[in-house]
Every structure is written in C-alpha cells, then in structure tokens.
Design a protein around this motif. Structure first.
Motif, PDB file in Angstrom:
ATOM      1  N   ALA A 144      15.998  67.078  65.008  1.00 18.29           N
ATOM      2  CA  ALA A 144      15.569  67.573  66.162  1.00 18.29           C
ATOM      3  C   ALA A 144      15.880  66.649  67.600  1.00 18.29           C
ATOM      4  N   VAL A 145      15.289  65.366  67.439  1.00 15.06           N
ATOM      5  CA  VAL A 145      15.464  64.321  68.298  1.00 15.06           C
ATOM      6  C   VAL A 145      16.975  64.137  68.561  1.00 15.06           C
ATOM      7  N   SER A 146      17.910  64.041  67.617  1.00 12.45           N
ATOM      8  CA  SER A 146      19.347  64.063  67.802  1.00 12.45           C
ATOM      9  C   SER A 146      19.901  65.049  68.457  1.00 12.45           C
ATOM     10  N   LEU A 147      19.522  66.311  68.377  1.00 13.77           N
ATOM     11  CA  LEU A 147      20.058  67.379  69.038  1.00 13.77           C
ATOM     12  C   LEU A 147      19.467  67.402  70.631  1.00 13.77           C
ATOM     13  N   VAL A 148      18.502  66.820  70.945  1.00 13.33           N
ATOM     14  CA  VAL A 148      18.005  66.578  72.410  1.00 13.33           C
ATOM     15  C   VAL A 148      19.006  65.593  72.867  1.00 13.33           C
ATOM     16  N   GLN A 149      19.521  64.469  72.179  1.00 12.92           N
ATOM     17  CA  GLN A 149      20.456  63.441  72.576  1.00 12.92           C
ATOM     18  C   GLN A 149      21.700  64.114  72.749  1.00 12.92           C
ATOM     19  N   LEU A 150      22.048  64.932  71.836  1.00 10.90           N
ATOM     20  CA  LEU A 150      23.683  65.729  72.244  1.00 10.90           C
ATOM     21  C   LEU A 150      23.537  66.559  73.452  1.00 10.90           C
ATOM     22  N   THR A 151      22.504  66.860  73.915  1.00 11.42           N
ATOM     23  CA  THR A 151      22.556  67.727  75.056  1.00 11.42           C
ATOM     24  C   THR A 151      22.948  66.914  76.369  1.00 11.42           C
ATOM     25  N   GLY A 152      23.064  65.739  76.353  1.00 13.99           N
ATOM     26  CA  GLY A 152      23.361  64.800  77.332  1.00 13.99           C
ATOM     27  C   GLY A 152      22.318  63.909  78.022  1.00 13.99           C
ATOM     28  N   VAL A 153      22.663  63.108  79.018  1.00 14.78           N
ATOM     29  CA  VAL A 153      21.769  61.954  79.473  1.00 14.78           C
ATOM     30  C   VAL A 153      20.438  62.682  80.214  1.00 14.78           C
ATOM     31  N   LYS A 154      20.686  64.023  81.101  1.00 16.78           N
ATOM     32  CA  LYS A 154      19.630  64.359  81.728  1.00 16.78           C
ATOM     33  C   LYS A 154      18.541  64.943  81.013  1.00 16.78           C
ATOM     34  N   HIS A 155      18.875  65.519  79.969  1.00 17.33           N
ATOM     35  CA  HIS A 155      17.750  66.234  78.858  1.00 17.33           C
ATOM     36  C   HIS A 155      17.134  65.095  78.282  1.00 17.33           C
ATOM     37  N   SER A 156      17.891  64.010  77.727  1.00 15.59           N
ATOM     38  CA  SER A 156      17.546  62.753  77.023  1.00 15.59           C
ATOM     39  C   SER A 156      16.499  62.103  77.864  1.00 15.59           C
ATOM     40  N   SER A 157      16.840  62.040  79.166  1.00 17.01           N
ATOM     41  CA  SER A 157      15.915  61.077  80.182  1.00 17.01           C
ATOM     42  C   SER A 157      14.736  61.920  80.225  1.00 17.01           C
ATOM     43  N   THR A 158      14.522  63.100  80.472  1.00 12.52           N
ATOM     44  CA  THR A 158      13.415  63.983  80.530  1.00 12.52           C
ATOM     45  C   THR A 158      12.413  63.893  79.112  1.00 12.52           C
ATOM     46  N   PHE A 159      13.070  64.119  77.992  1.00 10.85           N
ATOM     47  CA  PHE A 159      12.319  63.931  76.952  1.00 10.85           C
ATOM     48  C   PHE A 159      11.913  62.813  76.658  1.00 10.85           C
ATOM     49  N   GLN A 160      12.652  61.504  77.061  1.00  8.74           N
ATOM     50  CA  GLN A 160      12.241  60.212  76.643  1.00  8.74           C
ATOM     51  C   GLN A 160      10.888  59.954  77.706  1.00  8.74           C
ATOM     52  N   LEU A 161      11.002  60.061  78.665  1.00  9.62           N
ATOM     53  CA  LEU A 161      10.050  59.943  79.768  1.00  9.62           C
ATOM     54  C   LEU A 161       8.849  60.501  79.451  1.00  9.62           C
ATOM     55  N   ILE A 162       8.826  61.990  79.025  1.00  2.00           N
ATOM     56  CA  ILE A 162       7.683  62.605  78.852  1.00  2.00           C
ATOM     57  C   ILE A 162       6.996  62.178  77.786  1.00  2.00           C
ATOM     58  N   SER A 163       7.824  61.987  76.662  1.00  2.00           N
ATOM     59  CA  SER A 163       7.203  61.417  75.229  1.00  2.00           C
ATOM     60  C   SER A 163       6.854  60.133  75.205  1.00  2.00           C
ATOM     61  N   THR A 164       7.185  59.362  76.076  1.00  2.00           N
ATOM     62  CA  THR A 164       6.820  57.821  76.306  1.00  2.00           C
ATOM     63  C   THR A 164       5.514  57.888  77.181  1.00  2.00           C
ATOM     64  N   ILE A 165       5.459  58.692  78.156  1.00  2.00           N
ATOM     65  CA  ILE A 165       4.196  58.884  79.220  1.00  2.00           C
ATOM     66  C   ILE A 165       3.073  59.503  78.329  1.00  2.00           C
ATOM     67  N   LEU A 166       3.185  60.199  77.427  1.00  2.00           N
ATOM     68  CA  LEU A 166       2.545  60.937  76.502  1.00  2.00           C
ATOM     69  C   LEU A 166       1.914  60.088  75.469  1.00  2.00           C
ATOM     70  N   LYS A 167       2.620  59.164  74.875  1.00  2.00           N
ATOM     71  CA  LYS A 167       2.313  58.185  74.031  1.00  2.00           C
ATOM     72  C   LYS A 167       1.596  57.040  74.722  1.00  2.00           C
ATOM     73  N   VAL A 168       1.865  56.569  75.947  1.00  2.00           N
ATOM     74  CA  VAL A 168       0.959  55.405  76.616  1.00  2.00           C
ATOM     75  C   VAL A 168      -0.509  56.017  76.899  1.00  2.00           C
ATOM     76  N   VAL A 169      -0.486  57.450  77.119  1.00  2.00           N
ATOM     77  CA  VAL A 169      -1.649  58.046  77.836  1.00  2.00           C
ATOM     78  C   VAL A 169      -2.693  58.262  76.611  1.00  2.00           C
ATOM     79  N   LEU A 170      -2.017  58.450  75.512  1.00  6.00           N
ATOM     80  CA  LEU A 170      -2.877  58.447  74.141  1.00  6.00           C
ATOM     81  C   LEU A 170      -3.367  57.285  73.823  1.00  6.00           C
ATOM     82  N   ILE A 171      -2.653  56.213  73.890  1.00  7.03           N
ATOM     83  CA  ILE A 171      -3.166  55.002  73.470  1.00  7.03           C
ATOM     84  C   ILE A 171      -4.075  54.428  74.425  1.00  7.03           C
ATOM     85  N   THR A 172      -3.954  54.796  75.616  1.00  9.02           N
ATOM     86  CA  THR A 172      -4.962  54.227  76.531  1.00  9.02           C
ATOM     87  C   THR A 172      -6.048  55.114  76.529  1.00  9.02           C
ATOM     88  N   ALA A 173      -6.167  56.436  76.121  1.00  7.25           N
ATOM     89  CA  ALA A 173      -7.221  57.286  75.986  1.00  7.25           C
ATOM     90  C   ALA A 173      -8.190  56.853  74.697  1.00  7.25           C
TER      91      ALA A 173
END
Length: 459
Positions: A144-173
C-alpha cells in the motif's frame, strides 16, 4: 564517455526540485523513529540502573548523530544529487567505491529494514486487530505504501508529512500522559556520585552501539537531494532539525518509561513501551502503545520506500546496464526502482530472511558512513578550492567524534559478530566485482559516474 568529459550532474538530473524542507525533515524523523527506542531500554537498565546515566547515553548518541549530520550536510551542499553515499563516495574517492555503497543500499540496505519494520508492525498490529492474518498485514502495508510512492512526489510528500506529523503528535501525547497520569517511580534524573562509574563503564560503551542503531536514518534526506528545493540551504536544515527532534523525543521517551514503570520490571524486557503503557493506562495501555507504534512504523516504511529507490535510480542514470531503473513514470516516480525494492522486501517477508541480512549489512553500512565522513576531511585537504555552500560546524572536531564512535562500533561488530562482519565485507566485495563486470562490458558506463576531480556537482 570518460570521466573527464562528464557534465555536471546536479539535482535536476535526479528529479525535480519539489520537496520542501518540512517534508525532508519529516523523512529524517520517520526514517529514524522505528522500534529501537521502544525496545532498547530493558537491556540497558540491566547494567545501568540509573535514570541520569540512561538519559546521558541517549543524549550522547544524539550528539554523535549530529556530528555526522554536519559532515553529510557539507557534502550534500557541495554535491546536491540524490543517492547518499553512492554520490558522496564516488566524488570523494572513486566511482568504484560509490558503486559498492550504492549496491549495498539498492539491493538490501533499505529492503531489509523495510521488511523488519513491516514484521514489527505485524506484531504490534495483533494487539489492535486480534485474529488478523499477520503476514497479510505486513505485506499489505508495504504494498500500500509503495503504491503511494508510485503516484509521484506530490502525493508521497503529502502522505509522508501527514503520517510523520501524526507519529510525532501521538508520541508527544504519550509523553504528556506519562508525566501527568503515570505514577512517579523511585528514579532520579539528576546526577549522582555513582553515575560517574556507570558513564565510564563498558556497558555504557556497548549500549551506545545500540543507541546509535536507533539513531540511524539521520542521513535520510541525502538520498533525495535532487528533489529538494534549494538543496544547499535546505538539506542542512532538514538533517539538523530532524535529528534534533528525534534526539528530544528519544530522551523524553526513555524518561517517561523510567518515570512510569519500576526499573526492575523493565530490566531484560523487550516490550518496555507496552509495560510503561500498562502502568500508565492499565490493560488498555498495551493497545494504545501498539497503535502508536503501528502508525509510526507506517511512516518509517513510507520514508524507506521513498529514499531507497532513489539510489538505484541514480545508479541507472550513470550505468547503462542499470538504465531501466532511471526511468520515471508520468508522475515523476522512479517506478522500476520502486518495484525492484518492493520485490526484494516482499521476498524477504515471505522467506523471513531479513534478520540474517540485517546482521550481514550492519558492518557494510557503518563502513560506508565512516568513509563518507572521512571524505569531508580528505576533500578539505585535497580540494580546498571546491565551493562549499555549507561548511561542517565544529570541523574538525565533529567529524573526528563521529569517526571515533563509528570505528568503535565496527570494532565491536568484528569482535562480537565476526561471521556477520565477514559476510558484510563479502557483500561489498561482490559489489566491487559487479562494478568491474559492468565497466568491462561498457567502458563508458561506470566511468560516467561524476568524478570529484572534474565537477562541483551543481547544475
């Protein structure tokens, strides 16, 4: 084409400059924060039962990683081309050395950690999705993650930023909850007289080896320099910011674990995060921690499935026999390189061979990092004329600190895991032999790898 005729190969040949410094920072954070910090403490407190010494251990690890960041930032600003050590070692030493590093990274260097992260996600996912097919969960996530990467840098950037922010927010909580809800334990984070002995002990030095493994990934953004906007300025910012964020998170997480659960309950245990979560939230704590780690692992897999294929892509730009991997989809994704890494990672998951591979490649990865940082010193001496948009902070002290710690880690591996280190060296030798075969088949191929004696690496 001879090396002396090589045109300057910069970021534009490796991809469009479309990645912001925020996304690059997210890649660094996502690649670094895996399961290591959630599992290491139990083995450290067995021999170092001191809150201050443990936090000092993780702080030292972060400082050493920052020393590596300063050196890689100088090289990345000088030679802004995607692929990390493949690019740096080719320019600082010889294309053959770069190919060896690229061969290790492109074949198993990223695929094996992807498989390991997927298997860890499978284990923690069971606590959330009881009865779910475990292997299907691991393989399905990677695909599933690889399919996101295949859609191009724009979608990869959005997915990476959102998933990482969510990761940091959960750890902070989790951190906030630990200090607010958790019952304080009898542990001191202020220095005691006995801490001098712990910090100067052999267990502290050995513990640093495993702490450094948890910090691995601080160089992640160097693999996508060619896609980074204003790389000479933003690469150092992304590497430094990402590593500093992780340093703070790691120290805070270990403080929460020690604050929330008794040391004797943590000692020798692998799932220290679950134990601390249980003390904080009761039986539901295990599921809370499991969900937090699962989301974090998805972010890590995404980062590795993004940056890993860029090594093969860049090698394909230089070597005719690998040219297929340099081809991009209409969305700008190196589709064949992504599919290659996906196939290797899937094979490792199905055969459960990734743990052995990880043991074998640790020495190789440390070897390449050592000589990359050493390359900063070499180029300062042999090529002082090269433009340096960023100069390593604290030079030459910071590179030397990194080199000494990395040398100690390689020594530890050779002494404690001689067979695995030997096979790691064999992997590098096999990469060198493949390079020689490619060069014999097409003299213009590997020789076309950019040479530090001709170009500054900027287009």
């Amino acid at each position: 084409m001879a090396a002396s005729e090589t045109p300057a190969l910069g970021g534009r040949l490796s991809g469009g400059s479309t990645v912001s410094v925020a996304v690059a920072t997210a890649i660094v954070v996502a690649d670094m924060v895996g399961v290591g910090v959630f599992t290491s403490l139990g083995f450290q407190v067995k021999d170092i039962p001191s809150g201050f010494a443990i936090l000092a251990l993780w702080s030292v690890g972060g400082i050493v990683a920052l020393c590596g960041v300063f050196s890689y930032s100088e090289l990345g600003a000088m030679f802004p081309r995607s692929s990390g050590e493949y690019n740096f070692l080719s320019r600082a030493y010889h294309p053959a050395f770069g190919f060896v590093a690229g061969f290790v990274s492109a074949t198993v260097g990223f695929a094996a950690p992807v498989a390991l992260a997927a298997m860890a996600l499978e284990q923690y996912g069971r606590a959330i999705f009881a009865g779910a097919p475990s292997l299907l969960l691991a393989v399905g996530t990677v695909w599933a993650v690889s399919l996101v990467q295949l859609t191009g840098v724009k979608h990869s950037s959005t997915f990476q930023l959102i998933s990482t922010i969510l990761k940091v927010v959960l750890i902070t909580a989790f951190l906030i909850a630990g200090f607010v809800v958790g019952t304080p334990q009898a542990v001191s984070f202020t220095p005691q007289e006995s801490d001098i002995g712990y910090v100067a002990s052999a267990p502290f030095a050995i513990g640093l080896v495993f702490v450094m493994y948890s910090f691995s990934g601080w160089n992640a953004a160097t693999y996508i320099i060619g896609e980074l906007r204003d790389a000479s300025q933003n690469l150092p910012r992304a590497l430094f910011s990402g590593t500093l964020i992780v340093l703070v998170l790691y120290v805070a997480l270990n403080a929460v674990f020690l604050h929330s659960a008794p040391i004797d309950k943590l000692a020798g245990q692998l799932d220290v995060a679950r134990i601390a979560g249980t003390y904080m939230f009761g039986e539901i704590g295990g599921r809370i921690v499991g969900a937090m780690i699962c989301i974090g692992l998805i972010s890590s897999i995404s980062a590795m499935m993004w940056i890993g294929p860029r090594v093969m892509m860049t090698m394909g730009e230089d070597i005719p026999a690998l040219r297929v991997f340099s081809r991009k989809s209409t969305q700008g994704a190196p589709a064949y390189a992504i599919l290659f890494q996906l196939a290797v990672a899937t094979l490792m998951l199905l055969t459960r061979s990734f743990e052995a591979v990880l043991d074998f490649i640790q020495f190789s990865l440390l070897f390449c990092s050592f000589f990359t940082v050493l390359g900063v010193i070499k180029l300062r001496i042999t090529r002082p004329d090269l433009p340096r948009p960023y100069r390593a902070w604290g030079y030459p002290v910071t590179p030397i600190i990194f080199l000494l710690v990395t040398l100690f880690m390689m020594y530890y591996l050779v002494v404690e895991r001689p067979l695995q280190s030997f096979f790691g060296a064999l992997i590098m030798v096999s990469g060198l032999l493949i390079y020689l075969v490619f060069r014999k088949k097409d003299d213009s191929g590997p020789a076309a790898i950019p040479s530090p004696t001709h170009t500054t690496g900027r287009s």
